[in-house]
Scaffold this motif. Structure first.
Motif, mmCIF file in Angstrom:
data_model
loop_
_atom_site.group_PDB
_atom_site.id
_atom_site.type_symbol
_atom_site.label_atom_id
_atom_site.label_comp_id
_atom_site.label_asym_id
_atom_site.label_seq_id
_atom_site.Cartn_x
_atom_site.Cartn_y
_atom_site.Cartn_z
ATOM 1 N N MET A 75 59.030 36.929 61.575
ATOM 2 C CA MET A 75 57.882 37.384 61.415
ATOM 3 C C MET A 75 57.364 37.181 60.179
ATOM 4 N N ALA A 76 55.989 36.649 59.942
ATOM 5 C CA ALA A 76 55.236 36.191 58.706
ATOM 6 C C ALA A 76 55.001 37.579 58.108
ATOM 7 N N SER A 77 55.210 37.401 56.588
ATOM 8 C CA SER A 77 54.566 38.837 55.943
ATOM 9 C C SER A 77 53.026 38.767 55.874
ATOM 10 N N GLU A 78 52.733 40.137 55.550
ATOM 11 C CA GLU A 78 51.371 39.998 55.473
ATOM 12 C C GLU A 78 50.919 39.728 54.168
ATOM 13 N N LYS A 79 49.711 39.172 54.464
ATOM 14 C CA LYS A 79 48.956 38.736 53.099
ATOM 15 C C LYS A 79 48.488 39.889 52.175
ATOM 16 N N LEU A 80 48.752 39.737 50.700
ATOM 17 C CA LEU A 80 48.091 40.735 49.886
ATOM 18 C C LEU A 80 46.701 40.879 50.087
ATOM 19 N N ILE A 81 46.099 41.773 49.970
ATOM 20 C CA ILE A 81 44.629 42.019 50.211
ATOM 21 C C ILE A 81 44.121 42.282 48.738
ATOM 22 N N THR A 82 43.269 41.158 48.214
ATOM 23 C CA THR A 82 42.752 41.311 47.025
ATOM 24 C C THR A 82 41.195 41.326 47.210
ATOM 25 N N GLY A 83 40.660 42.303 46.465
ATOM 26 C CA GLY A 83 39.209 42.506 46.361
ATOM 27 C C GLY A 83 38.451 41.523 45.429
ATOM 28 N N ILE A 84 37.600 40.854 45.652
ATOM 29 C CA ILE A 84 36.718 40.190 44.452
ATOM 30 C C ILE A 84 35.465 41.038 44.334
ATOM 31 N N TYR A 85 35.410 41.296 42.882
ATOM 32 C CA TYR A 85 34.183 42.085 42.499
ATOM 33 C C TYR A 85 33.706 41.346 41.493
ATOM 34 N N GLY A 86 32.549 40.536 41.728
ATOM 35 C CA GLY A 86 31.986 39.609 41.084
ATOM 36 C C GLY A 86 30.520 40.187 40.174
ATOM 37 N N GLY A 87 30.445 39.790 39.254
ATOM 38 C CA GLY A 87 29.105 40.250 38.341
ATOM 39 C C GLY A 87 29.397 39.459 37.032
ATOM 40 N N SER A 88 28.141 39.467 36.213
ATOM 41 C CA SER A 88 27.948 38.972 34.923
ATOM 42 C C SER A 88 28.577 40.023 33.975
ATOM 43 N N PHE A 89 29.045 41.440 34.226
ATOM 44 C CA PHE A 89 29.522 42.348 33.498
ATOM 45 C C PHE A 89 28.968 41.882 31.720
ATOM 46 N N ASN A 90 27.496 42.217 31.883
ATOM 47 C CA ASN A 90 26.871 42.130 30.586
ATOM 48 C C ASN A 90 26.232 43.001 29.946
ATOM 49 N N PRO A 91 27.156 44.000 29.720
ATOM 50 C CA PRO A 91 28.674 44.121 29.710
ATOM 51 C C PRO A 91 28.983 44.867 30.765
ATOM 52 N N ILE A 92 30.364 45.147 30.817
ATOM 53 C CA ILE A 92 31.150 45.962 31.623
ATOM 54 C C ILE A 92 30.923 47.433 31.166
ATOM 55 N N HIS A 93 30.678 48.225 32.357
ATOM 56 C CA HIS A 93 30.347 49.621 31.783
ATOM 57 C C HIS A 93 31.482 50.464 32.742
ATOM 58 N N ASN A 94 31.281 51.865 32.653
ATOM 59 C CA ASN A 94 32.311 52.731 33.300
ATOM 60 C C ASN A 94 32.253 52.913 35.015
ATOM 61 N N GLY A 95 30.882 52.243 35.335
ATOM 62 C CA GLY A 95 30.622 52.552 36.695
ATOM 63 C C GLY A 95 31.594 51.246 37.242
ATOM 64 N N HIS A 96 31.552 50.138 36.624
ATOM 65 C CA HIS A 96 32.253 49.159 37.241
ATOM 66 C C HIS A 96 33.750 49.326 37.463
ATOM 67 N N VAL A 97 34.359 50.146 36.297
ATOM 68 C CA VAL A 97 35.641 50.311 36.525
ATOM 69 C C VAL A 97 35.956 51.521 37.388
ATOM 70 N N ALA A 98 35.085 52.461 37.559
ATOM 71 C CA ALA A 98 35.374 53.528 38.452
ATOM 72 C C ALA A 98 35.282 53.141 40.059
ATOM 73 N N ILE A 99 34.226 52.112 40.213
ATOM 74 C CA ILE A 99 33.908 51.663 41.650
ATOM 75 C C ILE A 99 35.281 50.875 41.958
ATOM 76 N N ALA A 100 35.943 49.956 41.097
ATOM 77 C CA ALA A 100 37.094 49.307 41.404
ATOM 78 C C ALA A 100 38.383 50.201 41.723
ATOM 79 N N ARG A 101 38.293 51.042 41.063
ATOM 80 C CA ARG A 101 39.417 52.296 41.088
ATOM 81 C C ARG A 101 39.398 52.931 42.794
ATOM 82 N N GLN A 102 37.857 53.122 42.873
ATOM 83 C CA GLN A 102 37.627 53.998 44.247
ATOM 84 C C GLN A 102 37.931 53.007 45.303
ATOM 85 N N MET A 103 37.687 51.672 45.119
ATOM 86 C CA MET A 103 37.978 50.768 46.186
ATOM 87 C C MET A 103 39.399 50.753 46.370
ATOM 88 N N LEU A 104 40.177 50.666 45.557
ATOM 89 C CA LEU A 104 41.644 50.627 45.605
ATOM 90 C C LEU A 104 41.982 51.932 46.516
#
Length: 195
Positions: free
Chosen positions: A1-30
């Motif tokens: 049986m094939a192993s399941e693929k690792l699911i990786t979220g791509i959160y793209g952006g300029s991050f000009n600059p990165i801020h607390n909202g970016h980090v919080a959203i990434a954490r909430q998505m996980l």
């Protein structure tokens, strides 16, 4: 049986600059999805944005790396730096799938970007081949019942902070310590006060 693929979220952006909202959203998505990791994909040039205020690629990447260094499951990525510019998400996703066949890549975007999604390069192909997770943005309502298959609205909560606000606050000499991760407060003030 094939192993399941690792699911990786791509959160793209300029991050000009990165801020607390970016980090919080990434954490909430996980927390609220089956993604095992989130890559903050620092974009060298967004085709839908034209800004002379874009800080050097390497400096933005460095700040993202510092900001998420202690955040489990969240990684800074410079993957798009080696791809043709401007950075089209479809091109990036195709290249990622070739380079990382053991992973399944999902896309993380804000409700504001979902409203513009039909303007994205190969939008229908992205929807057909990748899951999309949308986070809420104030002023951009998304009816979850009308979303196509594979597209989900995730209740991450609202984070009313923007990179534009951070840059403006720096320009006015205002305190940004509650807007960006403490590891980069000094760097943000240093880099953006000169612009």
């Amino acid at each position: 049986m094939a192993s399941e693929k690792l699911i990786t979220g791509i959160y793209g952006g300029s991050f000009n600059p990165i801020h607390n909202g970016h980090v919080a959203i990434a954490r909430q998505m996980l927390r609220h999805t089956d993604m095992k990791e989130v890559w903050l994909m620092v974009s060298p040039q967004n085709p839908l944005k034209t800004s002379s205020a874009l800080l050097d690629d390497g400096l933005r990447l460095d700040m993202v790396r510092r900001a998420v260094a202690g955040v489990e499951g969240v990684t800074a990525s410079d993957y798009e730096f080696a791809l043709p510019r401007p950075s089209y998400t479809w091109t990036t996703l195709q290249s990622l799938c070739r380079d990382y066949p053991e992973r399944e890549f999902a896309l993380i975007i804000g409700a504001d970007n979902w409203k513009l999604f039909d303007r994205w390069y190969h939008a229908s192909d992205i929807i057909a081949t990748h899951r999309i997770f949308i986070f809420p943005r104030r002023g951009y309502s998304v009816d979850a019942s009308l979303l196509p298959s594979g597209v989900s609205l995730v209740d991450t909560g609202l984070y009313d902070v923007s990179s534009t606000q951070v840059r403006q606050d720096v320009a006015y000499g205002d305190d940004i310590s509650k807007l960006v991760p403490y590891e980069i407060v000094g760097l943000v003030n240093k880099y953006y006060s000169r612009r």
